[in-house]
Design a protein around this motif. Sequence first.
Motif, PDB file in Angstrom:
ATOM      1  N   THR A 180       0.842  -1.202   0.000  1.00  0.00           N
ATOM      2  CA  THR A 180       0.000   0.000   0.000  1.00  0.00           C
ATOM      3  C   THR A 180       0.875   1.248   0.000  1.00  0.00           C
ATOM      4  OG1 THR A 180      -1.719  -1.168   1.226  1.00  0.00           O
ATOM      5  CG2 THR A 180      -1.827   1.232   1.218  1.00  0.00           C
ATOM      6  N   LYS A 181       0.594   2.126  -0.937  1.00  0.00           N
ATOM      7  CA  LYS A 181       1.431   3.321  -1.117  1.00  0.00           C
ATOM      8  C   LYS A 181       1.039   4.427  -0.146  1.00  0.00           C
ATOM      9  CE  LYS A 181       0.553   5.990  -4.618  1.00  0.00           C
ATOM     10  NZ  LYS A 181       0.413   6.517  -5.989  1.00  0.00           N
ATOM     11  N   VAL A 182       2.062   5.037   0.458  1.00  0.00           N
ATOM     12  CA  VAL A 182       1.884   6.186   1.343  1.00  0.00           C
ATOM     13  C   VAL A 182       2.687   7.344   0.770  1.00  0.00           C
ATOM     14  CG1 VAL A 182       2.389   7.116   3.637  1.00  0.00           C
ATOM     15  CG2 VAL A 182       1.468   4.808   3.406  1.00  0.00           C
ATOM     16  N   GLU A 183       2.074   8.518   0.713  1.00  0.00           N
ATOM     17  CA  GLU A 183       2.765   9.710   0.207  1.00  0.00           C
ATOM     18  C   GLU A 183       3.213  10.567   1.391  1.00  0.00           C
ATOM     19  OE1 GLU A 183       2.014  13.169  -3.119  1.00  0.00           O
ATOM     20  OE2 GLU A 183       0.385  12.756  -1.712  1.00  0.00           O
ATOM     21  N   VAL A 184       4.471  10.994   1.351  1.00  0.00           N
ATOM     22  CA  VAL A 184       5.021  11.848   2.413  1.00  0.00           C
ATOM     23  C   VAL A 184       5.344  13.220   1.822  1.00  0.00           C
ATOM     24  CG1 VAL A 184       6.810  12.150   4.152  1.00  0.00           C
ATOM     25  CG2 VAL A 184       5.991   9.850   3.589  1.00  0.00           C
ATOM     26  N   LYS A 185       4.762  14.256   2.432  1.00  0.00           N
ATOM     27  CA  LYS A 185       4.993  15.635   1.992  1.00  0.00           C
ATOM     28  C   LYS A 185       5.822  16.397   3.029  1.00  0.00           C
ATOM     29  CE  LYS A 185       0.809  16.273  -0.821  1.00  0.00           C
ATOM     30  NZ  LYS A 185       1.508  16.738  -2.048  1.00  0.00           N
ATOM     31  N   ASN A 186       6.056  17.669   2.754  1.00  0.00           N
ATOM     32  CA  ASN A 186       6.771  18.577   3.657  1.00  0.00           C
ATOM     33  C   ASN A 186       8.253  18.210   3.767  1.00  0.00           C
ATOM     34  OD1 ASN A 186       6.774  20.858   5.354  1.00  0.00           O
ATOM     35  ND2 ASN A 186       6.726  19.585   7.178  1.00  0.00           N
ATOM     36  N   LEU A 187       8.826  17.714   2.668  1.00  0.00           N
ATOM     37  CA  LEU A 187      10.243  17.355   2.653  1.00  0.00           C
ATOM     38  C   LEU A 187      11.024  18.507   2.046  1.00  0.00           C
ATOM     39  CD1 LEU A 187       9.768  13.680   1.398  1.00  0.00           C
ATOM     40  CD2 LEU A 187      10.099  14.473   3.753  1.00  0.00           C
ATOM     41  N   ASN A 188      11.617  19.331   2.900  1.00  0.00           N
ATOM     42  CA  ASN A 188      12.268  20.547   2.420  1.00  0.00           C
ATOM     43  C   ASN A 188      13.785  20.464   2.421  1.00  0.00           C
ATOM     44  OD1 ASN A 188      12.743  20.612   5.131  1.00  0.00           O
ATOM     45  ND2 ASN A 188      11.539  22.443   5.544  1.00  0.00           N
ATOM     46  N   SER A 189      14.324  19.237   2.471  1.00  0.00           N
ATOM     47  CA  SER A 189      15.770  19.040   2.363  1.00  0.00           C
ATOM     48  C   SER A 189      16.032  17.619   1.902  1.00  0.00           C
ATOM     49  CB  SER A 189      16.465  19.296   3.707  1.00  0.00           C
ATOM     50  OG  SER A 189      16.121  18.290   4.639  1.00  0.00           O
ATOM     51  N   PHE A 190      17.226  17.389   1.395  1.00  0.00           N
ATOM     52  CA  PHE A 190      17.577  16.048   0.937  1.00  0.00           C
ATOM     53  C   PHE A 190      17.726  15.086   2.111  1.00  0.00           C
ATOM     54  CE2 PHE A 190      19.583  18.871  -2.365  1.00  0.00           C
ATOM     55  CZ  PHE A 190      18.568  18.676  -3.295  1.00  0.00           C
ATOM     56  N   SER A 191      18.202  15.591   3.229  1.00  0.00           N
ATOM     57  CA  SER A 191      18.315  14.740   4.418  1.00  0.00           C
ATOM     58  C   SER A 191      16.933  14.319   4.902  1.00  0.00           C
ATOM     59  CB  SER A 191      19.073  15.465   5.526  1.00  0.00           C
ATOM     60  OG  SER A 191      18.417  16.671   5.892  1.00  0.00           O
ATOM     61  N   ALA A 192      15.936  15.212   4.729  1.00  0.00           N
ATOM     62  CA  ALA A 192      14.571  14.864   5.122  1.00  0.00           C
ATOM     63  C   ALA A 192      14.007  13.770   4.218  1.00  0.00           C
ATOM     64  CB  ALA A 192      13.679  16.097   5.071  1.00  0.00           C
ATOM     65  N   VAL A 193      14.327  13.814   2.925  1.00  0.00           N
ATOM     66  CA  VAL A 193      13.892  12.758   2.004  1.00  0.00           C
ATOM     67  C   VAL A 193      14.426  11.407   2.472  1.00  0.00           C
ATOM     68  CG1 VAL A 193      14.130  11.863  -0.351  1.00  0.00           C
ATOM     69  CG2 VAL A 193      13.679  14.297   0.012  1.00  0.00           C
ATOM     70  N   LYS A 194      15.702  11.353   2.763  1.00  0.00           N
ATOM     71  CA  LYS A 194      16.332  10.107   3.214  1.00  0.00           C
ATOM     72  C   LYS A 194      15.724   9.633   4.540  1.00  0.00           C
ATOM     73  CE  LYS A 194      20.908   8.306   4.518  1.00  0.00           C
ATOM     74  NZ  LYS A 194      20.667   8.082   5.949  1.00  0.00           N
ATOM     75  N   ALA A 195      15.592  10.551   5.493  1.00  0.00           N
ATOM     76  CA  ALA A 195      15.086  10.177   6.814  1.00  0.00           C
ATOM     77  C   ALA A 195      13.629   9.720   6.752  1.00  0.00           C
ATOM     78  CB  ALA A 195      15.224  11.357   7.779  1.00  0.00           C
ATOM     79  N   ALA A 196      12.813  10.364   5.916  1.00  0.00           N
ATOM     80  CA  ALA A 196      11.399   9.996   5.803  1.00  0.00           C
ATOM     81  C   ALA A 196      11.242   8.588   5.241  1.00  0.00           C
ATOM     82  CB  ALA A 196      10.659  11.003   4.928  1.00  0.00           C
ATOM     83  N   VAL A 197      12.038   8.246   4.239  1.00  0.00           N
ATOM     84  CA  VAL A 197      11.983   6.898   3.668  1.00  0.00           C
ATOM     85  C   VAL A 197      12.377   5.862   4.718  1.00  0.00           C
ATOM     86  CG1 VAL A 197      13.034   5.333   1.988  1.00  0.00           C
ATOM     87  CG2 VAL A 197      12.370   7.643   1.295  1.00  0.00           C
ATOM     88  N   GLU A 198      13.453   6.132   5.436  1.00  0.00           N
ATOM     89  CA  GLU A 198      13.919   5.184   6.457  1.00  0.00           C
ATOM     90  C   GLU A 198      12.877   5.016   7.563  1.00  0.00           C
ATOM     91  OE1 GLU A 198      17.611   6.928   7.582  1.00  0.00           O
ATOM     92  OE2 GLU A 198      18.718   6.048   5.885  1.00  0.00           O
ATOM     93  N   PHE A 199      12.226   6.125   7.954  1.00  0.00           N
ATOM     94  CA  PHE A 199      11.214   6.027   9.001  1.00  0.00           C
ATOM     95  C   PHE A 199      10.015   5.220   8.512  1.00  0.00           C
ATOM     96  CE2 PHE A 199       7.330   7.384  11.079  1.00  0.00           C
ATOM     97  CZ  PHE A 199       7.659   7.269  12.419  1.00  0.00           C
ATOM     98  N   GLU A 200       9.556   5.489   7.293  1.00  0.00           N
ATOM     99  CA  GLU A 200       8.392   4.774   6.769  1.00  0.00           C
ATOM    100  C   GLU A 200       8.681   3.288   6.566  1.00  0.00           C
ATOM    101  OE1 GLU A 200       4.976   5.334   5.910  1.00  0.00           O
ATOM    102  OE2 GLU A 200       5.472   6.804   7.436  1.00  0.00           O
ATOM    103  N   LEU A 201       9.888   2.947   6.142  1.00  0.00           N
ATOM    104  CA  LEU A 201      10.265   1.528   6.022  1.00  0.00           C
ATOM    105  C   LEU A 201      10.172   0.844   7.378  1.00  0.00           C
ATOM    106  CD1 LEU A 201      11.418  -0.937   4.565  1.00  0.00           C
ATOM    107  CD2 LEU A 201      13.719   0.032   4.899  1.00  0.00           C
ATOM    108  N   LYS A 202      10.674   1.516   8.394  1.00  0.00           N
ATOM    109  CA  LYS A 202      10.631   0.950   9.742  1.00  0.00           C
ATOM    110  C   LYS A 202       9.181   0.854  10.253  1.00  0.00           C
ATOM    111  CE  LYS A 202      13.742   2.495  12.537  1.00  0.00           C
ATOM    112  NZ  LYS A 202      14.495   3.389  13.461  1.00  0.00           N
TER     113      LYS A 202
END
Length: 598
Positions: A330-352
């Motif tokens: 099931t696909k989840v969309e994550v918004k409010n990513l205003n930096s490249f580090s936030a992109v990386k961290a959001a993916v890692e958090f959602e995987l976990k």
Amino acid sequence: MTWLRQLRYRRGGASVGRGGPGHKHKQVVASSCFTSANNTCRCLRLRLSSFPPPLSLCSSGFNFSQKKRNLRLCSSSAASSSSVLEKRESGESSGVGLSGEWEAVIGVETHVQLKTETKAFCSCKSAYGNEPNTNVCSVCLGHPGMLPALNKKVVDLAIKTGLALNCEIHQQSKFDRKQYFYGDLPKGYQISQNDRPIATNGSVKVPMFVVGMQTEVFPACDVRIHRLHIEEDTAKLTHEGADSLASSGGGGGEASKASTLADYNRAGVPLIEIVTEPDMRTGEEAAAYAQELRRIVRFLGVSSGNMQEGSLRCDVNISVRRKGEEKLGTKVEVKNLNSFSAVKAAVEFELKRQSSLLEDGRGDEIIQETRLWDENKSQTQSMRSKEAAADYRYFREPDLPFLNLKEKQAESISEEMPELPCAVRDRYLSLGLPVADTSILADDVGTKDYFDQCVAAGANAKVACNWIVGDIAALLKEKKSSIEECKLTPESLAKMIQLISDGTISGKIAKQILPDLLDSGKDPQAVVEEKGLVQISDSGELEGLIQDIIDNNPKQVEQYRGGKTKLFGFFVGQVMKASKGRANPKLVNELVTKLLNN
């Protein structure tokens, strides 16, 4: 547009003020035209006979004030229903432990603001940082009877980006209305491209180099581009107060002060949205893709790519599945990513988060939704259930004809394409530059241009690279300045390097005068002569200086000749000290060796 900046609508009242104190209030009719099932949204139409054509907005309540010349949208208790979504948060109870059998499947949607003088469909100025709600007109505010007119440069920049991403450019495309009701969308719909975008089926090779990696080539991953389409941006909303629009206001207190400032300068600014296929598997790959996309649009000159200004905004779509499976989760969309580090961290958090829920047998709690990244808490939080395409009720924009490109329009733009980051990296590697230095030079178009101009002026590529990524970069960072603001021209840097090469000055003297050159932009030769720093390369003069040092240090001479050869550095240091760093180091080494061994 004075009426827009002076409009005031009071919560709980039915009066509107059009000016300063003492202005006579007039009655306003406020009717609810839409209420969602969970009462989270009401669309109010404000009608006043003496006003220009009405502005329709949607939120939980309104208060248009003159503060900061922004429209202020105030929240009410209707927003409290968001707590239903908040209960399904980060999966904290599921723990952190993972079996390691899961993988993320990631796609990225990127909105890129185009660098044009005017907006996409009107003649309003398209600029960042102007006074709020000043770059607006009847067209971008959606007044009845106003017709959009497409900005030609928007099409050219979209084609240029599509070509850089190896997309197929379609000779004919069309515009559609994407309907939704929210305070940032004055028309109640957004002009976009739905089923016939201007470009599809592209690809980009993403470099995956990280500092410290030992490699002679750039490791890379391939990301397919699903589509690129043109659309207009929405207004900028700035949330204020207790939990802003998520508060459960109602009876006053801190929650009732929650509000949102709306700046409609951004409404109608041209965008391209670039959508990838779900080809990425890690947060590092998603962040690297976003970085490469920013490099591309900057090298093309189609956008500033400044994430802090909202010129480049990433939404990440993430699903989780067991490794080896083909079926997507099931696909989840994550918004409010205003930096490249936030992109990386959001993916890692959602995987976990998602893998923990799946392991706990709670996979039904993973729903198709939009989540926001909370930078302070380093976690995603549920925002709303994700809309499907049918919810937007797309239909063709009746006020715009089909977009038919001119014959060979794409070909003519292709002939004017600049060198792209991938080609720049390959060229620098062919010059013998290390991968680490190449990644720095090719990361920024200003640094790339500076280096190329320095080499074109006659500087050795490796030596110029060392100066630019080393001492110059460090000094500019200390001054919080960019290479574009550097007063030392590439030609002057090449001259300084030549002065070192022909023995006029030493590397040490060059480092000594570099800060002055960066601040003043003076000619290096003139600075050296002005400060009396010309290198001493006369062997007779240096022999006399060295002999005096040997005569004044008999103990060290005896120890050196007795086998303590490490003292050689002592004598060289004394010579450089006595000459104030002006002695030719190579000649000093030769003469010290000769005189000590006599």
